[in-house]
Motif scaffolding. Structure first.
Motif, PDB file in Angstrom:
ATOM      1  N   GLY A 194      -2.503  -5.408  -3.987  1.00 34.87           N
ATOM      2  CA  GLY A 194      -2.589  -4.734  -5.272  1.00 34.87           C
ATOM      3  C   GLY A 194      -2.929  -3.265  -5.105  1.00 34.87           C
ATOM      4  N   PRO A 195      -2.895  -2.515  -6.156  1.00 33.44           N
ATOM      5  CA  PRO A 195      -3.143  -1.072  -6.067  1.00 33.44           C
ATOM      6  C   PRO A 195      -4.580  -0.727  -5.713  1.00 33.44           C
ATOM      7  CG  PRO A 195      -2.904  -1.748  -8.357  1.00 33.44           C
ATOM      8  CD  PRO A 195      -2.535  -2.934  -7.524  1.00 33.44           C
ATOM      9  N   GLU A 196      -5.528  -1.632  -5.991  1.00 35.54           N
ATOM     10  CA  GLU A 196      -6.934  -1.327  -5.761  1.00 35.54           C
ATOM     11  C   GLU A 196      -7.576  -2.223  -4.709  1.00 35.54           C
ATOM     12  OE1 GLU A 196      -8.221   1.209  -7.085  1.00 35.54           O
ATOM     13  OE2 GLU A 196      -6.850   1.698  -8.723  1.00 35.54           O
ATOM     14  N   GLN A 197      -6.805  -3.027  -4.007  1.00 32.06           N
ATOM     15  CA  GLN A 197      -7.345  -3.987  -3.031  1.00 32.06           C
ATOM     16  C   GLN A 197      -8.391  -4.888  -3.711  1.00 32.06           C
ATOM     17  OE1 GLN A 197      -5.741  -4.061  -0.356  1.00 32.06           O
ATOM     18  NE2 GLN A 197      -6.867  -5.015   1.307  1.00 32.06           N
ATOM     19  N   ASP A 198      -8.108  -5.307  -4.945  1.00 30.19           N
ATOM     20  CA  ASP A 198      -9.003  -6.167  -5.711  1.00 30.19           C
ATOM     21  C   ASP A 198      -8.601  -7.621  -5.468  1.00 30.19           C
ATOM     22  OD1 ASP A 198     -10.483  -7.567  -7.582  1.00 30.19           O
ATOM     23  OD2 ASP A 198     -10.287  -6.029  -9.138  1.00 30.19           O
ATOM     24  N   LEU A 199      -9.266  -8.264  -4.517  1.00 27.67           N
ATOM     25  CA  LEU A 199      -8.879  -9.615  -4.115  1.00 27.67           C
ATOM     26  C   LEU A 199      -9.186 -10.647  -5.193  1.00 27.67           C
ATOM     27  CD1 LEU A 199      -9.967  -9.642  -0.353  1.00 27.67           C
ATOM     28  CD2 LEU A 199      -7.862  -8.786  -1.400  1.00 27.67           C
ATOM     29  N   GLU A 200     -10.255 -10.419  -5.960  1.00 28.37           N
ATOM     30  CA  GLU A 200     -10.578 -11.364  -7.035  1.00 28.37           C
ATOM     31  C   GLU A 200      -9.520 -11.321  -8.130  1.00 28.37           C
ATOM     32  OE1 GLU A 200     -14.546 -10.861  -8.438  1.00 28.37           O
ATOM     33  OE2 GLU A 200     -15.431 -11.050  -6.445  1.00 28.37           O
ATOM     34  N   ALA A 201      -9.060 -10.132  -8.455  1.00 29.12           N
ATOM     35  CA  ALA A 201      -8.006 -10.010  -9.464  1.00 29.12           C
ATOM     36  C   ALA A 201      -6.721 -10.675  -8.982  1.00 29.12           C
ATOM     37  CB  ALA A 201      -7.761  -8.540  -9.794  1.00 29.12           C
ATOM     38  N   TYR A 202      -6.436 -10.514  -7.691  1.00 30.28           N
ATOM     39  CA  TYR A 202      -5.229 -11.139  -7.139  1.00 30.28           C
ATOM     40  C   TYR A 202      -5.328 -12.660  -7.254  1.00 30.28           C
ATOM     41  CZ  TYR A 202      -1.359 -12.283  -4.061  1.00 30.28           C
ATOM     42  OH  TYR A 202      -0.186 -12.789  -3.564  1.00 30.28           O
TER      43      TYR A 202
ATOM     44  N   THR B 114       6.239 -11.748   6.439  1.00 33.09           N
ATOM     45  CA  THR B 114       6.576 -12.754   5.436  1.00 33.09           C
ATOM     46  C   THR B 114       5.847 -12.522   4.126  1.00 33.09           C
ATOM     47  OG1 THR B 114       6.912 -14.356   7.223  1.00 33.09           O
ATOM     48  CG2 THR B 114       6.707 -15.242   4.998  1.00 33.09           C
ATOM     49  N   CYS B 115       4.584 -12.107   4.203  1.00 34.49           N
ATOM     50  CA  CYS B 115       3.802 -11.909   2.977  1.00 34.49           C
ATOM     51  C   CYS B 115       4.427 -10.852   2.088  1.00 34.49           C
ATOM     52  CB  CYS B 115       2.365 -11.542   3.329  1.00 34.49           C
ATOM     53  SG  CYS B 115       2.184 -10.108   4.424  1.00 34.49           S
ATOM     54  N   ASP B 116       4.919  -9.781   2.679  1.00 32.66           N
ATOM     55  CA  ASP B 116       5.522  -8.700   1.916  1.00 32.66           C
ATOM     56  C   ASP B 116       6.807  -9.163   1.240  1.00 32.66           C
ATOM     57  OD1 ASP B 116       6.702  -6.187   1.112  1.00 32.66           O
ATOM     58  OD2 ASP B 116       5.445  -5.192   2.585  1.00 32.66           O
ATOM     59  N   ILE B 117       7.461 -10.129   1.845  1.00 32.27           N
ATOM     60  CA  ILE B 117       8.744 -10.625   1.341  1.00 32.27           C
ATOM     61  C   ILE B 117       8.571 -11.726   0.297  1.00 32.27           C
ATOM     62  CG2 ILE B 117      10.835 -11.897   2.018  1.00 32.27           C
ATOM     63  CD1 ILE B 117      10.499 -10.518   4.816  1.00 32.27           C
ATOM     64  N   LYS B 118       7.684 -12.681   0.570  1.00 30.07           N
ATOM     65  CA  LYS B 118       7.663 -13.926  -0.209  1.00 30.07           C
ATOM     66  C   LYS B 118       6.603 -13.989  -1.286  1.00 30.07           C
ATOM     67  CE  LYS B 118       9.048 -18.133  -1.127  1.00 30.07           C
ATOM     68  NZ  LYS B 118      10.301 -18.313  -1.915  1.00 30.07           N
ATOM     69  N   ALA B 119       5.544 -13.176  -1.241  1.00 31.73           N
ATOM     70  CA  ALA B 119       4.492 -13.262  -2.258  1.00 31.73           C
ATOM     71  C   ALA B 119       5.103 -13.149  -3.652  1.00 31.73           C
ATOM     72  CB  ALA B 119       3.454 -12.162  -2.036  1.00 31.73           C
ATOM     73  N   PRO B 120       4.954 -14.153  -4.505  1.00 33.92           N
ATOM     74  CA  PRO B 120       5.661 -14.164  -5.797  1.00 33.92           C
ATOM     75  C   PRO B 120       5.313 -12.991  -6.703  1.00 33.92           C
ATOM     76  CG  PRO B 120       4.807 -16.347  -5.280  1.00 33.92           C
ATOM     77  CD  PRO B 120       4.225 -15.423  -4.269  1.00 33.92           C
ATOM     78  N   THR B 121       4.069 -12.521  -6.642  1.00 32.51           N
ATOM     79  CA  THR B 121       3.668 -11.405  -7.497  1.00 32.51           C
ATOM     80  C   THR B 121       4.072 -10.060  -6.915  1.00 32.51           C
ATOM     81  OG1 THR B 121       1.500 -11.171  -6.436  1.00 32.51           O
ATOM     82  CG2 THR B 121       1.665 -12.725  -8.285  1.00 32.51           C
ATOM     83  N   GLN B 122       4.520 -10.046  -5.664  1.00 29.26           N
ATOM     84  CA  GLN B 122       4.881  -8.812  -4.947  1.00 29.26           C
ATOM     85  C   GLN B 122       3.727  -7.802  -4.972  1.00 29.26           C
ATOM     86  OE1 GLN B 122       8.254  -7.866  -3.126  1.00 29.26           O
ATOM     87  NE2 GLN B 122       7.254  -9.848  -2.846  1.00 29.26           N
ATOM     88  N   GLU B 123       2.506  -8.318  -4.820  1.00 30.10           N
ATOM     89  CA  GLU B 123       1.315  -7.477  -4.813  1.00 30.10           C
ATOM     90  C   GLU B 123       0.743  -7.325  -3.403  1.00 30.10           C
ATOM     91  OE1 GLU B 123      -0.928  -6.109  -7.611  1.00 30.10           O
ATOM     92  OE2 GLU B 123       1.144  -5.849  -8.220  1.00 30.10           O
ATOM     93  N   ILE B 124       1.425  -7.859  -2.387  1.00 24.66           N
ATOM     94  CA  ILE B 124       0.983  -7.671  -1.003  1.00 24.66           C
ATOM     95  C   ILE B 124       1.942  -6.699  -0.326  1.00 24.66           C
ATOM     96  CG2 ILE B 124       0.541  -8.754   1.234  1.00 24.66           C
ATOM     97  CD1 ILE B 124      -0.116 -11.330  -0.192  1.00 24.66           C
ATOM     98  N   ASN B 125       1.392  -5.631   0.177  1.00 23.97           N
ATOM     99  CA  ASN B 125       2.189  -4.602   0.837  1.00 23.97           C
ATOM    100  C   ASN B 125       1.779  -4.525   2.308  1.00 23.97           C
ATOM    101  OD1 ASN B 125       3.880  -2.380   1.305  1.00 23.97           O
ATOM    102  ND2 ASN B 125       2.321  -0.919   0.684  1.00 23.97           N
ATOM    103  N   TRP B 126       2.697  -4.907   3.201  1.00 22.65           N
ATOM    104  CA  TRP B 126       2.425  -4.833   4.637  1.00 22.65           C
ATOM    105  C   TRP B 126       2.624  -3.393   5.099  1.00 22.65           C
ATOM    106  CZ3 TRP B 126       3.974  -3.306   9.355  1.00 22.65           C
ATOM    107  CH2 TRP B 126       3.399  -3.912  10.474  1.00 22.65           C
ATOM    108  N   THR B 127       1.568  -2.795   5.618  1.00 20.76           N
ATOM    109  CA  THR B 127       1.659  -1.458   6.194  1.00 20.76           C
ATOM    110  C   THR B 127       1.285  -1.538   7.667  1.00 20.76           C
ATOM    111  OG1 THR B 127      -0.646  -0.863   5.701  1.00 20.76           O
ATOM    112  CG2 THR B 127       0.991  -0.461   3.972  1.00 20.76           C
ATOM    113  N   VAL B 128       1.585  -0.502   8.415  1.00 20.84           N
ATOM    114  CA  VAL B 128       1.313  -0.556   9.847  1.00 20.84           C
ATOM    115  C   VAL B 128      -0.188  -0.458  10.112  1.00 20.84           C
ATOM    116  CG1 VAL B 128       3.529   0.303  10.660  1.00 20.84           C
ATOM    117  CG2 VAL B 128       1.755   1.938  10.010  1.00 20.84           C
ATOM    118  N   PRO B 129      -0.703  -1.278  11.028  1.00 20.81           N
ATOM    119  CA  PRO B 129      -2.075  -1.112  11.477  1.00 20.81           C
ATOM    120  C   PRO B 129      -2.139   0.006  12.521  1.00 20.81           C
ATOM    121  CG  PRO B 129      -1.089  -2.930  12.642  1.00 20.81           C
ATOM    122  CD  PRO B 129      -0.045  -2.404  11.681  1.00 20.81           C
ATOM    123  N   GLU B 130      -3.276   0.173  13.147  1.00 20.55           N
ATOM    124  CA  GLU B 130      -3.375   1.176  14.195  1.00 20.55           C
ATOM    125  C   GLU B 130      -2.433   0.829  15.352  1.00 20.55           C
ATOM    126  OE1 GLU B 130      -7.305   2.074  15.510  1.00 20.55           O
ATOM    127  OE2 GLU B 130      -7.979   2.724  13.529  1.00 20.55           O
TER     128      GLU B 130
END
Length: 593
Positions: free
Chosen positions: A512-520, A567-583
């Protein structure tokens, strides 16, 4: 926890610190088969060694993030290196490359306890022409070849940002991720600002569903007029089996069990090297039932006699998982944009009926390199420009950009497009209500009788995420517990990937936009009952009961388990998970996969 406003102010101050700039003639993002091929081909054309080519790779070592079946169709490799067979096959290979000629093919429809032989399709006929082995070792060999030609390879650097020109109409470079940011957004003692690479042309070779590619596709609307992309999740293990169960050079593909008739996918086992067997399952991510677990389906597959008879008494030595492009011809986007091109799985050149994509990815990269060289060779090298003007006086943010339509045209007139066009209707034919058997019947007619010349082209109209239906429409699946011999719990499998992420680094999985896991959790769980913890093959996502929060459920992200499958970036139904590169350097460390 640092308050969000404070974190934003801090990160703004960090971003205000200028990055060090480097100027290169060609910058390649990703050191997989496509990225390395692009760099190699460019340098083969640059016979005077005039131009500087840089490849940026997020894995700590070349090949560490490369996962594939793999059966290699050598057509593109032989175009790139005519002596490839003499150097890399069988007992002749002295460089660690594990490739053996395919000596036998099998194709079977599995029932719960038995199997029915199926006629080999043209795409699954490998005997006498293709090779089986480890793609990660092939990639390491390509890396050595690239360095011999003068390509600069930088590993352990994650490309996180695109640098646009002043008018925001094109790309002039990329930037690598800052290192040493802790989970609260504060700099650690190890903090290092990322680097900027400014280049005449950017080649995106990130693999399937790369984070930078995703941004570029949206920014330049490269999918306009195209079918939706669809994906599969490939899960794989490498086993060391008993000698009496090993059949060097044998490859087998299966359909049917354990997948239900409404799930697209199939299994494989490939015998290579010395008593090594790759075993895996590819599951289409366009499934509707949120109770499906591709990981658990794979565990069931290994207990089928066709697989168990080979694996029993052996030892599992490696595990991995990766999303795959399955959209085919009709989902290939426009391949060029101002300042760059897409190659390999970043564009989606997998031939799904063949279950192969290395040869098409490499050919796309060769054609891209030829187009890049044709234009860049008309320009002075950055080295000469810097010598003349000095680095402080060089600024390409207002320079005209190369937009290589010649590459897109070359690809569309190549054997890659011809090959993919012929099989364009095979994968989408399984999306009809006829399911597995209807898809098999149509595929046989299309490939054997029509030879791909049907006057229609099926499309994927919805994304894999959008196809997921509410859990209330389905009955929960009860998967058997692992026995610790053929099947394993998910954390045991993750331990075999060599995955590492610093526990105290910023989470690269943005929820999500605010990394609010409870809202998710409030949004997703009531509807889909924890689909995230079932589609992930690495135990990254968990829903935990918590009466203290609204909805009674919290969402936990174990980002240190992530094996970068996307997979999470592709399949999450709400499309609220954004996979970005780690270090840079984080993630799995594949060696023989």
């Amino acid at each position: 926890m640092m308050k969000l406003g404070v974190l934003r102010r801090y990160m703004s101050s960090v971003a205000a610190t200028p990055r060090v700039k480097d100027f290169v003639d060609l910058c390649v993002v990703g050191a997989g088969p496509a990225g390395l091929t692009a760099a190699i081909k460019f340098k083969q054309l640059d016979t005077e060694n005039k131009y500087r080519v840089v490849v940026l790779e997020k894995a700590g070592d070349i090949g560490s993030h490369t996962l594939s079946g793999m059966i290699l169709e050598p057509r593109a490799m032989l175009e790139l290196f005519p002596d490839f067979k003499e150097e890399c096959l069988g007992n002749k290979a002295e460089n660690g490359v594990m490739l053996d000629p395919v000596v036998a093919d099998q194709f079977k429809l599995l029932t719960k306890t038995g199997s029915v032989p199926l006629p080999l399709t043209p795409g699954l006929t490998n005997e006498g022409k293709n090779y089986v082995g480890s793609l990660s070792t092939v990639v390491r060999w390509l890396g050595e070849k690239a360095e011999e030609l003068g390509v600069e390879l930088y590993t352990g650097v994650s490309v996180s940002d695109v640098i646009y020109n002043k008018s925001n109409t094109g790309v002039i470079g990329v930037a690598t991720k800052d290192l040493g940011i802790d989970k609260n957004g504060k700099p650690k003692d190890s903090f290092e600002r990322g680097l900027e690479f400014h280049s005449k042309q950017i080649v995106l070779a990130e693999g399937c569903h790369g984070s930078v590619t995703k941004e570029i596709l949206k920014k330049f609307d490269l999918r306009k007029g195209k079918s939706n992309q669809t994906y599969g999740l490939g899960i794989k293990e490498v086993w060391e089996v008993k000698p009496e169960n090993f059949k060097k050079g044998m490859v087998a593909h299966t359909m049917g069990y354990p997948l239900s008739a409404d799930l697209y996918g199939g299994g494989f086992q490939y015998h290579f090297g010395e008593n090594l067997v790759s075993v895996g399952l590819v599951t289409g991510l366009d499934y509707e039932n949120p109770y499906v677990s591709p990981y658990q389906e794979f565990q069931k597959l290994k207990h089928h006699p066709f697989y168990a008879d080979v694996l029993e008494g052996g030892k599992c030595i490696a595990y991995g998982a990766r999303a795959l492009n399955e959209g085919g011809y009709q989902a290939i986007p426009k391949l060029n944009f101002p300042g760059g091109v897409l190659v390999g799985a970043s564009a989606g050149f997998m031939n799904v009926p063949k279950i192969k994509g290395t040869h098409t990815a490499m050919k796309s990269a060769m054609l891209a390199a030829e187009s890049c060289y044709a234009e860049i060779s008309k320009l002075p090298s950055f080295e000469s420009i810097l010598e003349e003007k000095g680095e402080e006086n060089v600024d390409i943010s207002e320079e005209p950009l190369l937009d290589l339509a010649s590459y897109d045209n070359a690809l569309r007139n190549s054997w890659v497009y011809e090959e993919l066009y012929k099989v364009r209707n095979v994968r989408p034919s399984f999306n009809t209500k006829a399911g597995l058997f209807g898809g098999m019947m149509y595929s046989g007619i299309d490939t054997l009788l029509l030879n791909g010349k049907a006057p229609w082209t099926f499309k994927f109209n919805k994304s894999d995420a959008a196809l997921t239906r509410p859990a209330k429409e389905f009955t929960p699946k009860n998967y058997p517990k692992p026995d610790g011999k053929l099947s394993f719990d998910i954390l045991t499998s993750v331990s075999r990937t060599g995955t590492y992420h610093d526990d105290n680094e910023q989470c690269h999985l943005r929820v999500g936009p605010e990394q609010d896991l409870e809202a998710y959790a409030r949004e997703s769980y009531p509807m889909y009952k924890g689909v995230e913890q079932r589609f992930c093959p690495a135990g990254v996502y968990e829903f935990v009961e918590d009466e203290s929060v609204e909805g009674g459920m919290t969402f936990k992200v174990n980002s240190q388990n992530c094996i970068h499958c996307k997979t999470c970036d592709i399949k999450a139904p709400t499309q609220e998970i954004n996979w970005t590169v780690p270090e840079g350097g984080d993630g799995p460390k594949y060696t023989i996969t």
